[in-house]
Design a protein around this motif. Structure first.
Motif, PDB file in Angstrom:
ATOM      1  N   SER A 207       0.830  -1.203   0.000  1.00  0.00           N
ATOM      2  CA  SER A 207       0.000   0.000   0.000  1.00  0.00           C
ATOM      3  C   SER A 207       0.864   1.252   0.000  1.00  0.00           C
ATOM      4  O   SER A 207       0.572   2.229  -0.704  1.00  0.00           O
ATOM      5  CB  SER A 207      -0.931   0.014   1.221  1.00  0.00           C
ATOM      6  N   PHE A 210       2.556   2.084  -3.466  1.00  0.00           N
ATOM      7  CA  PHE A 210       1.685   2.616  -4.513  1.00  0.00           C
ATOM      8  C   PHE A 210       0.931   3.886  -4.100  1.00  0.00           C
ATOM      9  O   PHE A 210       0.225   4.464  -4.934  1.00  0.00           O
ATOM     10  CB  PHE A 210       0.684   1.536  -4.951  1.00  0.00           C
ATOM     11  N   ASN A 211       1.083   4.330  -2.836  1.00  0.00           N
ATOM     12  CA  ASN A 211       0.305   5.505  -2.451  1.00  0.00           C
ATOM     13  C   ASN A 211       1.066   6.823  -2.574  1.00  0.00           C
ATOM     14  O   ASN A 211       0.471   7.898  -2.557  1.00  0.00           O
ATOM     15  CB  ASN A 211      -0.255   5.360  -1.022  1.00  0.00           C
TER      16      ASN A 211
END
Length: 235
Positions: A207, A210-211
């Motif tokens: 997470s 990709f954030n």
């Protein structure tokens, strides 16, 4: 494959909403996100799902968004405001636990049909609640500290990715380890506890990887002056 595909959709929706909160409400939107997100994540963590044949708890994406919101606050507005936001998130969770435990104590009416459902969600096992609160406050403060330290070396806008990855990935090791140990050590086999730690950390790491682009979007909006008029209400 439904859970995996829906997980991608949930990830996108979560971080788009985070950016929208910042666009509409400025730094107060990020602070509110941390407070609301902490409560939501601690409710989500109750639910267990299977991803790629591995059991995992929900809440990892929301926790990752909280770390990103903290990093954006730290990068744009400074360490002091980021730390205040962390304490607000902690306080929000504590208030939820106290108020909902008091709510559950009321004797329900004979016609009530929600008591059992509320108990299932909010009558959290004390060790899990304690583990979540302790892991959150230590992990978030460590993230703020590491982000500030890394920023001293990599301070340009282009190196936000270094600050965000470095601080979050390192602090999440401590956050996840504390939560898993406090919540499950002694009540489950050691290998099972270790597997929970590995899978939870991997999901948080994915997470986080990709954030960061959403963090750049938020910083771009600030740099282009799209947030100034909102933050100006404080002055």
């Amino acid at each position: 494959m439904f859970n995996e595909l829906f997980g991608v959709l949930t990830f996108l929706v979560t971080f788009i909403l985070l950016v929208l909160m910042y666009r509409l409400f400025g730094k107060h939107g990020l602070i509110a996100w941390i407070a609301i997100g902490t409560v939501i994540a601690n409710i989500q963590v109750i639910k267990t799902i299977d991803l790629f044949s591995i059991s995992a708890t929900l809440g990892n994406v929301m926790f990752a968004s909280i770390y990103l919101a903290t990093d954006i606050l730290n990068d744009i507005y400074g360490r002091r405001l980021a730390k205040r936001a962390v304490w607000l998130g902690f306080s929000s969770t504590l208030v939820m636990i106290i108020v909902m435990q008091m709510s559950l104590t009321f004797i329900p009416s004979p016609v009530d049909h929600t008591q059992h459902a509320l108990e299932t969600i909010f009558n959290v096992v004390p060790r899990i609640a304690l583990g979540s609160v302790i892991a959150y406050i230590i992990g978030q403060h460590l993230d703020v500290f590491l982000f500030s330290m890394i920023k001293r070396v990599f301070s340009s806008d282009r190196t936000f990715i270094v600050r965000a990855y470095g601080s979050t990935l390192l602090s999440n090791i401590v956050d996840t380890a504390l939560f898993v140990l406090i919540a499950f050590a002694g009540s489950m086999p050691a290998m099972a506890v270790f597997e929970i730690f590995i899978t939870t950390y991997l999901l948080k790491m994915i997470s986080t990887i990709f954030n960061v682009p959403f963090g750049y979007v938020a910083k771009s909006m600030y740099r282009k002056g799209k947030i100034d008029h909102i933050d100006a209400f404080d002055k």
